[in-house]
Design an enzyme around this catalytic site. Structure first.
Site, mmCIF file in Angstrom:
data_model
loop_
_atom_site.group_PDB
_atom_site.id
_atom_site.type_symbol
_atom_site.label_atom_id
_atom_site.label_comp_id
_atom_site.label_asym_id
_atom_site.label_seq_id
_atom_site.Cartn_x
_atom_site.Cartn_y
_atom_site.Cartn_z
ATOM 1 N N HIS A 164 20.946 -12.639 5.993
ATOM 2 C CA HIS A 164 20.258 -13.140 7.263
ATOM 3 C C HIS A 164 20.262 -12.154 8.181
ATOM 4 C CE1 HIS A 164 20.119 -17.549 5.658
ATOM 5 N NE2 HIS A 164 19.245 -16.928 5.216
ATOM 6 N N PRO A 178 34.902 -28.011 1.747
ATOM 7 C CA PRO A 178 35.644 -29.418 1.993
ATOM 8 C C PRO A 178 34.522 -30.672 1.869
ATOM 9 C CG PRO A 178 35.781 -27.975 4.071
ATOM 10 C CD PRO A 178 35.019 -27.170 3.014
HETATM 11 P P1 OAD Z 1 25.703 -24.931 7.324
HETATM 12 O O1 OAD Z 1 26.115 -25.118 8.748
HETATM 13 O O2 OAD Z 1 24.653 -25.555 7.067
HETATM 14 O O3 OAD Z 1 26.981 -25.413 6.484
HETATM 15 C C1 OAD Z 1 28.222 -24.841 6.760
HETATM 16 C C2 OAD Z 1 29.107 -25.473 5.583
HETATM 17 O O4 OAD Z 1 30.392 -25.111 5.563
HETATM 18 C C3 OAD Z 1 29.054 -26.688 5.167
HETATM 19 O O5 OAD Z 1 28.909 -27.155 4.012
HETATM 20 C C4 OAD Z 1 30.574 -27.226 5.406
HETATM 21 O O6 OAD Z 1 31.139 -28.547 4.857
HETATM 22 C C5 OAD Z 1 31.259 -26.012 5.131
HETATM 23 N N1 OAD Z 1 32.665 -25.785 5.842
HETATM 24 C C6 OAD Z 1 32.977 -26.201 6.899
HETATM 25 N N2 OAD Z 1 34.504 -25.899 7.155
HETATM 26 C C7 OAD Z 1 34.664 -25.024 6.272
HETATM 27 C C8 OAD Z 1 35.720 -24.284 5.754
HETATM 28 N N3 OAD Z 1 36.830 -24.207 6.609
HETATM 29 N N4 OAD Z 1 35.833 -23.711 4.543
HETATM 30 C C9 OAD Z 1 34.686 -23.803 3.615
HETATM 31 N N5 OAD Z 1 33.379 -24.518 3.948
HETATM 32 C C10 OAD Z 1 33.456 -25.254 5.167
HETATM 33 O O7 OAD Z 1 25.815 -23.385 7.498
HETATM 34 P P2 OAD Z 1 24.969 -22.298 6.334
HETATM 35 O O8 OAD Z 1 25.028 -23.050 4.936
HETATM 36 O O9 OAD Z 1 25.653 -21.083 6.379
HETATM 37 O O10 OAD Z 1 20.170 -19.433 9.132
HETATM 38 O O11 OAD Z 1 23.518 -22.417 6.683
HETATM 39 C C11 OAD Z 1 22.654 -21.518 6.234
HETATM 40 C C12 OAD Z 1 21.746 -20.944 7.437
HETATM 41 O O12 OAD Z 1 20.934 -22.106 8.207
HETATM 42 C C13 OAD Z 1 22.166 -19.919 8.398
HETATM 43 O O13 OAD Z 1 22.342 -18.760 7.685
HETATM 44 C C14 OAD Z 1 21.244 -19.970 9.466
HETATM 45 C C15 OAD Z 1 21.408 -21.632 9.314
HETATM 46 O O14 OAD Z 1 20.095 -22.159 10.194
HETATM 47 C C16 OAD Z 1 19.361 -18.761 10.075
HETATM 48 O O15 OAD Z 1 19.718 -18.799 11.260
HETATM 49 C C17 OAD Z 1 18.092 -18.318 9.384
#
Ligand code: OAD
Length: 243
Positions: free
Chosen positions: A121, A213
């Site tokens: 991204h 988690p």
């Molecule tokens: P999300 O906010 O959708 O998901 C974050 C994930 O991290 C969740 O599944 C949480 O359970 C997990 N999480 C939280 N704390 C954690 C920890 N300590 N260790 C491991 N996991 C943990 O974020 P993304 O999946 O990255 O795109 O979102 C994908 C895209 O949506 C981003 O790149 C962005 C967003 O809109 C754009 O802006 C194009």
């Protein structure tokens, strides 16, 4: 975490893997104090995606978009990589071929020393003019007086927004790394955003492990799920591989 915390098939697969593919998301940086997007305090709880992360939102109100990105840039530069970022950098030295494809734009994988990082991204190290393509470095964000470029267009963050294609070269390299992987680690992503999430399902031969988690849209498709934070699980895995 001890050896018993992990499936023995998972550890054996990782030990013998020639190709490892790691897909990461915002949860990777949660333990560096950075918000995720969809978590309880996530960005999308009180901001509208279409206002801040779409070409249409930027065309309507570039100043609001830049204020939000400038805040994030400052938060990222004030944050430090956590143990979860350092572990894949160490794993790179233990497996013959490893690729990280990240949805994060905070540069923390590279700051932790990972070499082979594909930023699906984009990133927030620079701004790009939507007209002539010239770039500007963004150490502390973009001064609001510089948003309008002398060529008549505007500077935008060097990220991918909703409705836009991923950078072709980065995407092709990620796809082929995922396709040849023996083991795929899916870390800190809710797996709700495509095409990035589809990388985890590129081949039906790889052993897929999720580190998160909470459950995600991919959990049911994984061979094992490790319900822990990245900063705890990833260093423990690297430690066990070294034994
Ligand atoms: P999300 O906010 O959708 O998901 C974050 C994930 O991290 C969740 O599944 C949480 O359970 C997990 N999480 C939280 N704390 C954690 C920890 N300590 N260790 C491991 N996991 C943990 O974020 P993304 O999946 O990255 O795109 O979102 C994908 C895209 O949506 C981003 O790149 C962005 C967003 O809109 C754009 O802006 C194009």
């Amino acid at each position: 975490m001890t050896q018993k915390s992990f499936s023995s098939v998972f550890l054996a697969s990782l030990k013998s893997a020639r190709f490892v593919f790691v897909l990461t998301g915002a949860g990777m940086s949660a333990e560096s104090g950075l918000p995720t997007f969809r978590g309880v305090d996530g960005y999308w709880q009180n901001h509208r995606v279409q206002d801040l992360a779409s070409p249409q939102g930027f065309a309507r109100d570039p100043l609001t978009v830049w204020r939000w990105y400038n805040e994030r840039i400052r938060a990222y530069s004030g944050a430090q990589p956590n143990a979860g970022h350092y572990a894949p950098a160490q794993l790179e030295a233990l497996v013959p071929d490893m690729t990280i494809a990240t949805q994060t734009v905070d540069s923390l994988h590279a700051r932790a020393g990972s070499k082979n990082v594909l930023e699906l991204h984009g990133h927030l190290r620079e701004a790009r003019c939507t007209g002539c393509g010239v770039t500007l470095p963004l150490a502390n964000g973009l001064d609001e007086s510089l948003i309008d470029h002398s060529c008549g267009e505007r500077f935008r963050p060097q990220v991918v927004w909703f409705g836009e294609s991923l950078p072709q070269d980065v995407w092709s390299r990620a796809e082929s790394a995922a396709a040849r992987a023996d083991v795929i680690l899916v870390v800190g992503t809710s797996a709700q955003v495509y095409p990035a999430a589809a990388l985890a399902l590129q081949n039906d031969r790889a052993f897929i492990a999720e580190i998160n988690p909470d459950a995600t849209g991919l959990s049911d498709r994984c061979d094992c799920v490790i319900r822990e934070g990245a900063a705890v699980a990833l260093p423990a895995i690297v430690e066990l591989l070294r034994l």
